[in-house]
Enzyme design. Structure first.
Site, short mmCIF file in Angstrom:
data_model
loop_
_atom_site.label_atom_id
_atom_site.label_comp_id
_atom_site.label_asym_id
_atom_site.label_seq_id
_atom_site.Cartn_x
_atom_site.Cartn_y
_atom_site.Cartn_z
N SER A 15 0.86 -1.19 0.00
CA SER A 15 0.00 0.00 0.00
C SER A 15 0.90 1.24 0.00
CB SER A 15 -0.85 -0.01 1.28
OG SER A 15 -1.50 1.24 1.47
N TYR A 65 -2.47 -1.18 10.35
CA TYR A 65 -2.38 -1.29 8.89
C TYR A 65 -1.03 -0.76 8.39
CZ TYR A 65 -4.12 -1.08 4.04
OH TYR A 65 -4.31 -1.27 2.68
P1 NAD Z 1 -11.58 -6.08 -0.37
O1 NAD Z 1 -12.19 -5.92 0.97
O2 NAD Z 1 -12.36 -5.76 -1.59
O3 NAD Z 1 -11.00 -7.57 -0.53
C1 NAD Z 1 -10.32 -8.22 0.51
C2 NAD Z 1 -10.27 -9.70 0.20
O4 NAD Z 1 -9.62 -10.38 1.31
C3 NAD Z 1 -11.67 -10.35 0.07
O5 NAD Z 1 -11.63 -11.34 -0.93
C4 NAD Z 1 -11.86 -10.99 1.45
O6 NAD Z 1 -12.79 -12.07 1.45
C5 NAD Z 1 -10.45 -11.46 1.72
N1 NAD Z 1 -10.21 -11.77 3.14
C6 NAD Z 1 -10.53 -11.02 4.23
N2 NAD Z 1 -10.18 -11.69 5.36
C7 NAD Z 1 -9.61 -12.85 4.96
C8 NAD Z 1 -9.05 -13.96 5.65
N3 NAD Z 1 -8.98 -13.98 6.99
N4 NAD Z 1 -8.57 -15.00 4.92
C9 NAD Z 1 -8.64 -15.00 3.56
N5 NAD Z 1 -9.16 -13.97 2.86
C10 NAD Z 1 -9.64 -12.92 3.55
O7 NAD Z 1 -10.24 -5.20 -0.30
P2 NAD Z 1 -9.26 -4.64 -1.43
O8 NAD Z 1 -9.34 -3.16 -1.38
O9 NAD Z 1 -9.44 -5.35 -2.72
O10 NAD Z 1 -7.87 -5.02 -0.75
C11 NAD Z 1 -6.97 -5.97 -1.29
C12 NAD Z 1 -5.56 -5.64 -0.81
O11 NAD Z 1 -5.18 -4.36 -1.33
C13 NAD Z 1 -5.42 -5.53 0.71
O12 NAD Z 1 -4.21 -6.11 1.13
C14 NAD Z 1 -5.41 -4.04 0.95
O13 NAD Z 1 -4.72 -3.70 2.12
C15 NAD Z 1 -4.66 -3.58 -0.29
N6 NAD Z 1 -4.87 -2.16 -0.60
C16 NAD Z 1 -6.11 -1.67 -0.85
C17 NAD Z 1 -6.25 -0.32 -1.14
C18 NAD Z 1 -7.57 0.29 -1.44
O14 NAD Z 1 -7.62 1.53 -1.55
N7 NAD Z 1 -8.64 -0.47 -1.60
C19 NAD Z 1 -5.13 0.52 -1.15
C20 NAD Z 1 -3.89 -0.02 -0.88
C21 NAD Z 1 -3.76 -1.37 -0.60
#
Ligand code: NAD
Length: 260
Positions: free
Chosen positions: A142, A155
């Site tokens: 991130s 985080y």
């Molecule tokens: P999201 O909530 O859409 O997806 C998260 C996924 O993780 C889902 O498939 C969920 O079922 C799964 N998950 C949650 N707990 C779990 C567990 N205990 N075991 C297995 N799977 C589990 O979120 P996203 O925004 O797509 O995030 C994906 C990654 O990107 C994360 O690591 C997040 O930190 C990172 N990220 C997101 C953003 C953003 O702005 N959305 C920015 C930077 C980084």
């Protein structure tokens, strides 16, 4: 480009992970999906991958906040696929609070999934990759792996940890065909961020779209969300021959967030 490769994408039932699974499959890779959600919707996503791209797609339900379960998940994935070439450590959760108000169980859950699962998954996947002399580990960190924000202690600590772990993984495997890099997204409008937008709208007494603009203007100079598809393109690039000598780096897709 990735025809016949075997890819595992953690947390791929939603958001960024699902988009990465699609793009890897579109390039010919067989896929293991993982994550929580409605079983019927997950099965639909799995079948979509197979029908759209003519690849094999599996779903393995595992709670990756648990170390042993993560290691078993990787072994089971390797068995189903017949190997493991690409691991995308993507699953992640968020919680916001001041440090003194931050519930200890939320701290543990975030460190467990956002950081320790990357360690356990990597540890279990490396022997498979080293044996075949080729592997790609792509960690979804991130902008918060590079800089901090208030109220996100767990985080930010986890994502900085992922960036550090990425470098160690790269060094320990330099020259053996296995690379490890981190992608550092800025704001992406997925369910993880939607919760934060809704909370901001409530706090400021404004509508959700105004809150989304507010969120962007605080951090992301482009004032535009990064899309899951753009991040998926970056993941495919890191798995491609063009990135053979790229290892231990962070790739920022953040609309300028970390440039200032
Ligand atoms: P999201 O909530 O859409 O997806 C998260 C996924 O993780 C889902 O498939 C969920 O079922 C799964 N998950 C949650 N707990 C779990 C567990 N205990 N075991 C297995 N799977 C589990 O979120 P996203 O925004 O797509 O995030 C994906 C990654 O990107 C994360 O690591 C997040 O930190 C990172 N990220 C997101 C953003 C953003 O702005 N959305 C920015 C930077 C980084």
């Amino acid at each position: 480009m990735l025809k016949g490769k075997h890819a595992v994408v953690t947390g791929s039932t939603s958001g960024i992970g699902l988009a990465i699974a699609h793009e890897l499959a579109a390039n010919g890779a067989n896929i293991v999906l993982n994550g929580f959600g409605d079983p019927q919707a997950i099965e639909k996503d799995r079948l979509n991958l197979e029908h759209e791209y003519g690849v094999k797609a599996y779903y393995i339900n595992a709670d990756l906040s648990k170390g042993e379960e993560t290691r078993k998940f990787i072994e089971q994935s390797a068995q189903e696929l017949g190997g493991i070439d690409i691991l995308v450590n993507n699953a992640g959760i968020q919680h916001t609070d001041l440090i003194e108000d931050f519930p200890a169980d939320r701290w543990d859950a975030i460190i467990g999934l956002n950081l320790s699962a990357v360690f356990h998954g990597t540890a279990a996947a490396l022997p498979h990759m080293k044996k075949q002399g080729w592997g790609r580990i792509i960690n979804i960190a991130s902008a918060h792996g590079l800089v901090a924000s208030a109220n996100k202690s767990a985080y930010v600590a986890a994502k900085h940890g992922v960036v550090g772990l990425t470098k160690v993984t790269a060094l320990e495997n330099a020259g053996n065909g296995v690379t490890c890099n981190a992608i550092c997204p800025g704001w992406v409008r997925t369910p993880l961020v939607e919760k934060q937008i809704v909370a901001l709208a409530q706090k400021m007494g404004i509508d959700v779209e105004a809150a989304a603009k507010e969120l962007l203007s605080e951090k992301q100079p482009s004032l535009q969300f990064v899309t899951p598809k753009q991040l998926a393109g970056a993941a495919v690039f890191l798995a491609s021959p063009a990135a053979d000598q790229m290892t231990g780096t962070t790739l920022s897709l953040d609309g300028g967030w970390t440039a200032r």
